[in-house]
Design a protein around this motif. Structure first.
Motif, PDB file in Angstrom:
ATOM      1  N   ILE A 212      -2.894   2.205 -11.290  1.00 25.96           N
ATOM      2  CA  ILE A 212      -3.500   0.554 -11.212  1.00 25.96           C
ATOM      3  C   ILE A 212      -2.941   0.260  -9.802  1.00 25.96           C
ATOM      4  CG2 ILE A 212      -2.791  -2.098 -11.717  1.00 25.96           C
ATOM      5  CD1 ILE A 212      -2.766  -0.778 -14.808  1.00 25.96           C
ATOM      6  N   LEU A 213      -1.206   0.438  -9.128  1.00 29.14           N
ATOM      7  CA  LEU A 213      -0.874   0.428  -7.855  1.00 29.14           C
ATOM      8  C   LEU A 213      -1.632   0.676  -6.936  1.00 29.14           C
ATOM      9  CD1 LEU A 213       2.793  -1.315  -9.124  1.00 29.14           C
ATOM     10  CD2 LEU A 213       0.531  -2.310  -8.461  1.00 29.14           C
ATOM     11  N   ARG A 214      -1.960   2.252  -7.258  1.00 21.54           N
ATOM     12  CA  ARG A 214      -2.319   3.695  -5.964  1.00 21.54           C
ATOM     13  C   ARG A 214      -3.694   2.880  -5.854  1.00 21.54           C
ATOM     14  NH1 ARG A 214      -0.101   7.703  -4.995  1.00 21.54           N
ATOM     15  NH2 ARG A 214      -2.448   8.862  -4.330  1.00 21.54           N
ATOM     16  N   TYR A 215      -4.301   2.717  -6.850  1.00 20.13           N
ATOM     17  CA  TYR A 215      -5.534   2.402  -6.248  1.00 20.13           C
ATOM     18  C   TYR A 215      -5.321   1.337  -5.844  1.00 20.13           C
ATOM     19  CZ  TYR A 215      -9.939  -0.639  -6.861  1.00 20.13           C
ATOM     20  OH  TYR A 215     -10.996  -1.030  -6.948  1.00 20.13           O
ATOM     21  N   PHE A 216      -4.350  -0.321  -5.792  1.00 21.80           N
ATOM     22  CA  PHE A 216      -4.675  -1.324  -5.123  1.00 21.80           C
ATOM     23  C   PHE A 216      -3.856  -0.549  -3.562  1.00 21.80           C
ATOM     24  CE2 PHE A 216      -4.911  -3.681  -8.970  1.00 21.80           C
ATOM     25  CZ  PHE A 216      -5.887  -4.513  -8.421  1.00 21.80           C
ATOM     26  N   ARG A 217      -3.473  -0.069  -3.315  1.00 26.35           N
ATOM     27  CA  ARG A 217      -2.734   0.285  -1.653  1.00 26.35           C
ATOM     28  C   ARG A 217      -3.711   0.901  -1.574  1.00 26.35           C
ATOM     29  NH1 ARG A 217       0.020   5.441  -1.117  1.00 26.35           N
ATOM     30  NH2 ARG A 217       0.483   5.941  -3.040  1.00 26.35           N
ATOM     31  N   TRP A 271       7.979  -0.403  -6.577  1.00 28.91           N
ATOM     32  CA  TRP A 271       8.884  -0.977  -5.559  1.00 28.91           C
ATOM     33  C   TRP A 271       7.531  -0.332  -4.529  1.00 28.91           C
ATOM     34  CZ3 TRP A 271      11.915  -5.037  -4.023  1.00 28.91           C
ATOM     35  CH2 TRP A 271      11.906  -4.833  -3.089  1.00 28.91           C
ATOM     36  N   VAL A 272       7.725   0.803  -4.102  1.00 25.76           N
ATOM     37  CA  VAL A 272       7.273   1.675  -3.470  1.00 25.76           C
ATOM     38  C   VAL A 272       6.211   1.338  -3.295  1.00 25.76           C
ATOM     39  CG1 VAL A 272       7.036   4.395  -2.863  1.00 25.76           C
ATOM     40  CG2 VAL A 272       9.173   3.883  -3.241  1.00 25.76           C
ATOM     41  N   GLU A 273       5.367   1.693  -4.293  1.00 24.72           N
ATOM     42  CA  GLU A 273       3.868   1.362  -3.998  1.00 24.72           C
ATOM     43  C   GLU A 273       4.237  -0.369  -3.871  1.00 24.72           C
ATOM     44  OE1 GLU A 273       1.271   3.138  -4.208  1.00 24.72           O
ATOM     45  OE2 GLU A 273       2.567   4.700  -4.821  1.00 24.72           O
ATOM     46  N   LEU A 274       4.768  -0.938  -4.126  1.00 25.88           N
ATOM     47  CA  LEU A 274       4.249  -2.642  -3.626  1.00 25.88           C
ATOM     48  C   LEU A 274       4.740  -2.205  -2.319  1.00 25.88           C
ATOM     49  CD1 LEU A 274       5.885  -4.796  -6.789  1.00 25.88           C
ATOM     50  CD2 LEU A 274       4.094  -5.332  -5.871  1.00 25.88           C
ATOM     51  N   LYS A 275       5.200  -2.408  -1.706  1.00 22.64           N
ATOM     52  CA  LYS A 275       5.529  -2.377  -0.504  1.00 22.64           C
ATOM     53  C   LYS A 275       4.721  -1.866   0.440  1.00 22.64           C
ATOM     54  CE  LYS A 275       8.760  -2.138   3.084  1.00 22.64           C
ATOM     55  NZ  LYS A 275       7.871  -1.274   4.643  1.00 22.64           N
ATOM     56  N   ARG A 276       4.022  -0.721  -0.687  1.00 21.37           N
ATOM     57  CA  ARG A 276       3.484   0.105   0.688  1.00 21.37           C
ATOM     58  C   ARG A 276       2.528  -1.348   0.754  1.00 21.37           C
ATOM     59  NH1 ARG A 276       3.387   6.048  -1.887  1.00 21.37           N
ATOM     60  NH2 ARG A 276       5.497   6.866  -0.169  1.00 21.37           N
ATOM     61  N   ILE A 277       1.805  -1.883  -0.258  1.00 22.72           N
ATOM     62  CA  ILE A 277       0.903  -2.529  -0.430  1.00 22.72           C
ATOM     63  C   ILE A 277       1.251  -3.211   0.186  1.00 22.72           C
ATOM     64  CG2 ILE A 277      -0.237  -4.312  -1.452  1.00 22.72           C
ATOM     65  CD1 ILE A 277       0.039  -2.616  -4.057  1.00 22.72           C
ATOM     66  N   ALA A 278       2.365  -4.052   0.705  1.00 28.06           N
ATOM     67  CA  ALA A 278       2.560  -5.074   1.346  1.00 28.06           C
ATOM     68  C   ALA A 278       2.351  -4.883   3.003  1.00 28.06           C
ATOM     69  CB  ALA A 278       3.414  -5.582   1.232  1.00 28.06           C
ATOM     70  N   ASP A 279       2.554  -3.230   3.392  1.00 28.16           N
ATOM     71  CA  ASP A 279       2.365  -3.219   4.315  1.00 28.16           C
ATOM     72  C   ASP A 279       0.875  -3.231   4.696  1.00 28.16           C
ATOM     73  OD1 ASP A 279       5.103  -3.001   5.174  1.00 28.16           O
ATOM     74  OD2 ASP A 279       5.417  -1.036   4.947  1.00 28.16           O
ATOM     75  N   GLY A 280      -0.028  -2.794   3.939  1.00 25.58           N
ATOM     76  CA  GLY A 280      -1.495  -1.869   4.435  1.00 25.58           C
ATOM     77  C   GLY A 280      -1.715  -3.524   4.498  1.00 25.58           C
ATOM     78  N   ARG A 281      -3.457  -2.844   5.422  1.00 22.43           N
ATOM     79  CA  ARG A 281      -3.905  -3.519   6.016  1.00 22.43           C
ATOM     80  C   ARG A 281      -4.452  -4.917   4.331  1.00 22.43           C
ATOM     81  NH1 ARG A 281      -8.634  -2.656   7.085  1.00 22.43           N
ATOM     82  NH2 ARG A 281      -9.095  -1.351   5.687  1.00 22.43           N
ATOM     83  N   ASN A 282      -4.907  -6.160   4.895  1.00 21.40           N
ATOM     84  CA  ASN A 282      -5.550  -7.396   3.964  1.00 21.40           C
ATOM     85  C   ASN A 282      -4.661  -7.364   3.517  1.00 21.40           C
ATOM     86  OD1 ASN A 282      -7.920  -7.220   5.296  1.00 21.40           O
ATOM     87  ND2 ASN A 282      -8.970  -5.502   4.814  1.00 21.40           N
ATOM     88  N   ALA A 283      -3.688  -7.240   2.852  1.00 21.78           N
ATOM     89  CA  ALA A 283      -1.964  -7.220   1.873  1.00 21.78           C
ATOM     90  C   ALA A 283      -2.296  -8.737   1.068  1.00 21.78           C
ATOM     91  CB  ALA A 283      -0.775  -6.787   2.641  1.00 21.78           C
ATOM     92  N   GLY A 284      -2.665  -9.878   1.948  1.00 28.41           N
ATOM     93  CA  GLY A 284      -3.164 -10.872   1.220  1.00 28.41           C
ATOM     94  C   GLY A 284      -4.060 -11.190   0.639  1.00 28.41           C
ATOM     95  N   SER A 285      -5.678 -10.448   0.644  1.00 25.74           N
ATOM     96  CA  SER A 285      -6.187 -10.435  -0.051  1.00 25.74           C
ATOM     97  C   SER A 285      -6.698 -10.046  -1.577  1.00 25.74           C
ATOM     98  CB  SER A 285      -7.897 -10.198   0.368  1.00 25.74           C
ATOM     99  OG  SER A 285      -7.434  -8.721   1.231  1.00 25.74           O
ATOM    100  N   VAL A 286      -5.934  -8.807  -1.366  1.00 26.44           N
ATOM    101  CA  VAL A 286      -5.516  -7.455  -2.358  1.00 26.44           C
ATOM    102  C   VAL A 286      -4.541  -7.690  -3.381  1.00 26.44           C
ATOM    103  CG1 VAL A 286      -4.185  -5.174  -2.624  1.00 26.44           C
ATOM    104  CG2 VAL A 286      -5.807  -5.566  -0.944  1.00 26.44           C
TER     105      VAL A 286
END
Length: 326
Positions: A212-217, A271-286
């Protein structure tokens, strides 16, 4: 009487083992193909990024596998990055050779192996000329899954291995002649920046809920700006988000001093997946979409920070979010 009891006992255990054989058969019928491929698509490439990956050490390893009649290909994210004209930081390999066969082949060639713990997962890490390490994993198929771990068996079927992967853009293989092998339309999805699960999203998520988190990342990293999520994918996530229960992260902050308390290995992965999501593009909308699918309730006190971030979605707040490593 004793003979009668013994006979019943034998019949009892015979029925159990006959049922188990359905799952642990060398050619399981129900779980053999995690997803059915419509057709194999191949594409030839000869880009500068691809050639840069073909170092002398890697070609030496490839020649060794070829001499011993085993197939060896680049797999997963490295192929995806090469198609995007990005030199991959890490390259994973897949092979038809089993760990025992790899060990014998490398030992005979006087090539050192490191990280022997990987063998339990079907992986061998070869160190070539004391310069480069290459992790090679035997093709495998999931026989039984529990939402986080899987019982696997080795195979020589590339489609079987591709069918157990999470996303179509991560289910690609690339050989040393520049041929890409695509069983699930990953090349086309990558071209249009579409993020889709391999086959049925419900099945892929139930095999490993952290997908689930990998999909969002990967959506945040690869999708076009203002891209829309597939409704069926979001529905599958909402209906199975409860699978993240038990991998909750706890985070507390006091005067810029942080403490992380992670319940288990899966919590660390979260935790690692969340960190990568926050570092990614469009983090707010994701992150906002994640909360809309009820993912937030399984993120512990982290939900507060994500809610604040999604509320403002400012560049300044993003920098704070990044500095805090939340």
């Amino acid at each position: 009487m004793l003979i009668c009891l013994h006979s019943h006992r034998l019949l009892f255990f015979k029925s159990i083992f006959s049922n188990l054989s359905k799952y642990y058969s060398r050619t399981p019928t129900i779980v053999r193909y995690r997803a059915q491929s419509k057709q194999l698509i191949t594409q030839q490439i000869d880009t500068s990024v691809y050639r840069q990956c073909l170092t002398p050490s890697l070609l030496k390893l490839a020649d060794l596998f070829k001499e011993n009649n085993y197939e060896l290909r680049l797999a997963g994210g490295a192929v995806r990055d090469i198609l995007m004209d990005i030199k991959p930081h890490d390259i994973d390999f897949a092979t038809t050779a089993t760990p025992d066969q790899m060990r014998g082949m490398l030992t005979k060639a006087n090539i050192r192996m490191i990280n022997v713990n990987g063998e339990t997962h079907g992986s061998i890490t070869a160190r070539i000329d004391d310069e480069e390490n290459f992790e090679v994993t035997t093709l495998r198929v999931d026989v039984v899954t529990d939402g986080r771990h899987a019982v696997v068996e080795y195979t020589q079927d590339w489609q079987l291995d591709a069918s157990r992967r999470d996303l179509t853009v991560n289910a690609l293989f690339l050989d040393f002649n520049g041929t890409i092998y695509d069983y699930f339309n990953g090349i086309e999805d990558l071209k249009h920046r579409q993020i889709r699960f391999v086959g049925d999203p419900v099945e892929r998520i139930k095999e490993d809920y952290l997908r689930i988190l990998r999909y969002f990342r990967f959506f945040g990293r690869l999708a076009q700006e203002n891209a829309q999520h597939d409704p069926d994918t979001l529905k599958a996530i909402r209906e199975n988000v409860h699978g993240l229960k038990g991998v909750t992260l706890f985070f507390c902050s006091f005067r810029r001093k942080r403490s992380k308390f992670i319940s288990d290995i899966s919590g660390e992965r979260l935790w690692v997946e969340l960190k990568r999501i926050a570092d990614g593009r469009n983090a707010g909308s994701v992150l906002k979409t994640m909360l809309e699918q009820d993912v937030g309730q399984y993120l512990g006190t982290m939900t507060f920070y994500i809610n604040v971030f999604c509320l403002f979605e400012s560049n300044e707040l993003f920098q704070v979010f990044h500095r805090l490593q939340i």
